[in-house]
Design a protein around this motif. Sequence first.
Motif, PDB file in Angstrom:
ATOM      1  N   UNK A 105     -16.659  -1.754  -0.004  1.00  0.00           N
ATOM      2  CA  UNK A 105     -16.198  -2.713   0.751  1.00  0.00           C
ATOM      3  C   UNK A 105     -16.377  -2.637   2.165  1.00  0.00           C
ATOM      4  N   UNK A 106     -17.109  -3.338   2.905  1.00  0.00           N
ATOM      5  CA  UNK A 106     -17.444  -3.174   4.179  1.00  0.00           C
ATOM      6  C   UNK A 106     -16.565  -3.205   5.346  1.00  0.00           C
ATOM      7  N   UNK A 163       0.724  -1.243  -0.001  1.00  0.00           N
ATOM      8  CA  UNK A 163       0.007  -0.027   0.021  1.00  0.00           C
ATOM      9  C   UNK A 163       0.964   1.123  -0.020  1.00  0.00           C
ATOM     10  N   UNK A 164       0.255   2.234  -0.636  1.00  0.00           N
ATOM     11  CA  UNK A 164       0.992   3.543  -0.783  1.00  0.00           C
ATOM     12  C   UNK A 164      -0.086   4.600  -0.272  1.00  0.00           C
ATOM     13  N   UNK A 165       0.223   5.650   0.597  1.00  0.00           N
ATOM     14  CA  UNK A 165      -0.863   6.445   1.039  1.00  0.00           C
ATOM     15  C   UNK A 165      -0.671   7.799  -0.175  1.00  0.00           C
ATOM     16  N   UNK A 166      -1.815   7.860  -0.687  1.00  0.00           N
ATOM     17  CA  UNK A 166      -1.630   9.211  -1.731  1.00  0.00           C
ATOM     18  C   UNK A 166      -2.282  10.474  -1.127  1.00  0.00           C
ATOM     19  N   UNK A 191      -5.386   7.695  -6.095  1.00  0.00           N
ATOM     20  CA  UNK A 191      -5.594   6.492  -5.675  1.00  0.00           C
ATOM     21  C   UNK A 191      -6.846   5.813  -6.011  1.00  0.00           C
ATOM     22  N   UNK A 192      -6.533   4.396  -5.876  1.00  0.00           N
ATOM     23  CA  UNK A 192      -7.648   3.433  -6.531  1.00  0.00           C
ATOM     24  C   UNK A 192      -8.506   3.174  -5.350  1.00  0.00           C
ATOM     25  N   UNK A 193      -8.262   3.204  -4.123  1.00  0.00           N
ATOM     26  CA  UNK A 193      -8.715   2.782  -2.896  1.00  0.00           C
ATOM     27  C   UNK A 193      -9.206   3.877  -2.052  1.00  0.00           C
ATOM     28  N   UNK A 219      -9.085  -3.604   2.742  1.00  0.00           N
ATOM     29  CA  UNK A 219      -8.021  -3.152   2.104  1.00  0.00           C
ATOM     30  C   UNK A 219      -7.361  -4.251   1.178  1.00  0.00           C
ATOM     31  N   UNK A 220      -7.431  -5.296   1.641  1.00  0.00           N
ATOM     32  CA  UNK A 220      -6.390  -6.452   0.997  1.00  0.00           C
ATOM     33  C   UNK A 220      -7.463  -7.462   0.006  1.00  0.00           C
ATOM     34  N   UNK A 221      -8.618  -7.159   0.354  1.00  0.00           N
ATOM     35  CA  UNK A 221      -9.524  -8.482  -0.309  1.00  0.00           C
ATOM     36  C   UNK A 221      -8.938  -8.678  -1.631  1.00  0.00           C
ATOM     37  N   UNK A 222      -8.845  -9.958  -2.055  1.00  0.00           N
ATOM     38  CA  UNK A 222      -9.322 -11.141  -1.538  1.00  0.00           C
ATOM     39  C   UNK A 222      -8.219 -11.548  -0.722  1.00  0.00           C
ATOM     40  N   UNK A 223      -7.105 -11.180  -0.383  1.00  0.00           N
ATOM     41  CA  UNK A 223      -6.071 -11.543   0.411  1.00  0.00           C
ATOM     42  C   UNK A 223      -6.544 -11.344   1.862  1.00  0.00           C
TER      43      UNK A 223
END
Length: 381
Positions: free
Chosen positions: A144-145, A28-31, A91-93, A271-275
């Motif tokens: 994403x809940x 992850x990278x914070x943008x 950012x994508x998330x 954040x990491x779904x599906x991991x």
Amino acid sequence: MKKVALLGSTGSIGTQTLDVIRQHPDRFQVRLLACGRNIDLLKKQIAEFQPAVIVIRDEGDLSKLKGHLPIGTRAVAGESALLAAVAETDADFVMNALVGSQGLKPTLTAIEAGKTIGIANKETLVTAGHLVTAASKHYGAQLMAVDSEHSAIWQSLEGSKRSEVTRLIVTASGGSFRDWSADAVARATPEDALKHPNWSMGQKVTIDSATMMNKGLEVIEAHWLFDMPYENIDVLIHRESIIHSLVEYQDKSVIAQLGTPDMKVAIQYALAYPDRLELNGPERLNLWEVGALHFENTDPIKHQCLTMAYQAGETGGSAPTVLNAANEEAVQQFLKGELSFTGIADTVEKALAAHTVIAHPSIDEVMEVDLETRERTRNEK
Ligand SMILES: NC(=O)C1=CN([C@@H]2O[C@H](COP(=O)(O)OP(=O)(O)OC[C@H]3O[C@@H](n4cnc5c(N)ncnc54)[C@H](OP(=O)(O)O)[C@@H]3O)[C@@H](O)[C@H]2O)C=CC1
Ligand SMILES: CC(=O)[C@@H](O)[C@H](O)COP(=O)(O)O
Ligand SMILES: [Mn+2]
């Protein structure tokens, strides 16, 4: 590498999100970081995560960031700057960890920009769930809940056919006053209400938990996130907060997600779904040591806020907007010592009784009803 925009970075969910990200710098990278008034903490976050964009609430605080912005980082202030920053970020998330219905417009902006949204900000879905779900379908944005119960339901739904689900069972700790007499609750102070038995959280959600309004908001949140009728969403008091919620299927199987109470688990899942990430922090669940789990029914009179939330949800339209706005105002009044604890439910009841429901409110109507309800609630103090 997932690029993350974090709204509400200085709060309980915000700081825990950064803790998850800190443990996985390869992923992850914070943008973008956005917060309100905690500039001291924000400065530390800027130094550590080096985001491209900072958004704060008040223009007057921008000068406090001088000398603390890395080269290439820009800082802006105010609501429209926040919306523009969310629309423009690479950012994508987008993790929405703001508190209150002020999270609605940033959520809608992120949806329109096609971002994936981690939705901790439950008030967004309560105040305008119909608009949020319609927009996310239209723009193909995923919600994403993050709320622990909804994360548990999501995890318990994995690999299943939605048509085979018969019931969602949302667990509730019962809050700070679950073992208090009605007389004692009537005299309860903010300090008493802020002592949650199991979770360490922001003030607003902790008070909501004590009134059980949190569970009402979560029932409405579950209705929108999982497209489930209210009659198929039940609440179960479970004092240990180990079973985070359950899903019942038509074959009578019940699937649940369990764990020690730690929001980093739900945060990493979104954040990491599906991991699933390895995490320092959450304790391993030791059921041998726990020994027994306890369950109780809710009480429609004692848990008046939960009852009102079901009614507002079933009524639909602008009713949940009023429920939420009156509750937000009443909680602030209680925290300031201007309203008794039991006054929170009375305030919400009065606001709902005074409102003429709009069946399908537009975004402008939602904002107007939200504002009007807050003003009326303040004036009636
Ligand atoms: N905490 C928890 O464990 C859980 C929380 N939730 C939900 O997640 C959401 C966040 O809760 P929580 O983290 O506890 O709340 P907090 O009060 O701890 O944090 C709220 C965040 O929002 C920021 N903020 C407030 N007003 C503004 C504004 N006008 N502009 C920009 N930023 C603002 C605050 O900034 P600042 O502090 O700098 O003023 C802070 O960063 C809520 O909807 C809650 O119900 C759901 C499940 C669990
Ligand atoms: C951690 C979390 O998700 C909170 O919303 C929690 O649910 C509050 O606990 P209760 O509302 O069950 O007391
Ligand atoms: Mn919750």
